[in-house]
Design a protein around this motif. Structure first.
Motif, PDB file in Angstrom:
ATOM      1  N   GLU A 198       0.834  -1.191   0.000  1.00  0.00           N
ATOM      2  CA  GLU A 198       0.000   0.000   0.000  1.00  0.00           C
ATOM      3  C   GLU A 198       0.869   1.240   0.000  1.00  0.00           C
ATOM      4  O   GLU A 198       1.691   1.441   0.900  1.00  0.00           O
ATOM      5  N   GLY A 199       0.691   2.053  -1.025  1.00  0.00           N
ATOM      6  CA  GLY A 199       1.361   3.343  -1.099  1.00  0.00           C
ATOM      7  C   GLY A 199       0.361   4.445  -0.810  1.00  0.00           C
ATOM      8  O   GLY A 199      -0.843   4.196  -0.722  1.00  0.00           O
ATOM      9  N   ARG A 200       0.823   5.646  -0.685  1.00  0.00           N
ATOM     10  CA  ARG A 200      -0.069   6.775  -0.408  1.00  0.00           C
ATOM     11  C   ARG A 200      -1.131   6.932  -1.494  1.00  0.00           C
ATOM     12  O   ARG A 200      -2.265   7.283  -1.202  1.00  0.00           O
ATOM     13  N   ASP A 201      -0.776   6.649  -2.746  1.00  0.00           N
ATOM     14  CA  ASP A 201      -1.681   6.900  -3.863  1.00  0.00           C
ATOM     15  C   ASP A 201      -2.265   5.645  -4.498  1.00  0.00           C
ATOM     16  O   ASP A 201      -2.997   5.732  -5.480  1.00  0.00           O
ATOM     17  N   TYR A 231      -2.169   0.910  -4.744  1.00  0.00           N
ATOM     18  CA  TYR A 231      -1.786  -0.424  -4.287  1.00  0.00           C
ATOM     19  C   TYR A 231      -1.085  -1.212  -5.384  1.00  0.00           C
ATOM     20  O   TYR A 231      -1.387  -1.056  -6.569  1.00  0.00           O
ATOM     21  N   ARG A 270      -5.573   2.076  -8.187  1.00  0.00           N
ATOM     22  CA  ARG A 270      -5.692   3.391  -7.545  1.00  0.00           C
ATOM     23  C   ARG A 270      -6.161   3.227  -6.108  1.00  0.00           C
ATOM     24  O   ARG A 270      -6.739   2.205  -5.732  1.00  0.00           O
ATOM     25  N   LYS A 271      -5.964   4.266  -5.324  1.00  0.00           N
ATOM     26  CA  LYS A 271      -6.354   4.252  -3.902  1.00  0.00           C
ATOM     27  C   LYS A 271      -7.865   4.086  -3.731  1.00  0.00           C
ATOM     28  O   LYS A 271      -8.310   3.519  -2.743  1.00  0.00           O
TER      29      LYS A 271
END
Length: 125
Positions: free
Chosen positions: A79-82, A84, A101-102
């Motif tokens: 999981e990244g800020r923006d 997956y 996308r998030k």
């Protein structure tokens, strides 16, 4: 099945996966040793690097679940800020990787990835 036919079939599976799963930006089928077999990735993504990373991450995930006696690996989830990155096994020789996308509905992404991975297993067998 000829290699070109296999690549075409896998590319079609990836396109179908993306079309049926809102929020998925790209997907790839890679060999367990890190080579791209088929991909539908965004232009900005370097296919060879993604293939190598996906295979390595799946192998590490499998080793981790084994070491901690957690049963068979279901998926590797980053999981990244923006968004997956999700990686799952697609049989003994292939790995399915997706970028979402998030705002993607993860339950749907996981379900469609399982279905796509099963189709990849059958195509590669």
């Amino acid at each position: 099945m000829a290699e070109k036919d296999l690549t075409s079939r896998l590319t079609e599976l990836l396109r179908s996966f993306q079309a049926s799963t809102p929020g998925v930006l790209g997907a790839a089928v890679v060999s367990v040793d890190g080579f791209a077999i088929a991909s539908e990735l965004p232009q900005s993504v370097e296919e060879r690097r993604v293939a190598a990373m996906a295979a390595a991450m799946l192998a590490l995930g499998e080793q981790t679940t084994s070491e901690f006696e957690q049963g068979r690996l279901e998926r590797v989830f980053v999981e990244g800020r923006d968004g997956y990155t999700i990686i799952i096994s697609a049989g003994p020789e292939a790995v399915l990787s997706a970028v979402a996308r998030k705002d993607a509905k993860l339950g749907l992404v996981f379900l469609q990835m399982e279905r796509t991975a099963e189709a990849v297993r059958k195509a590669v067998a």
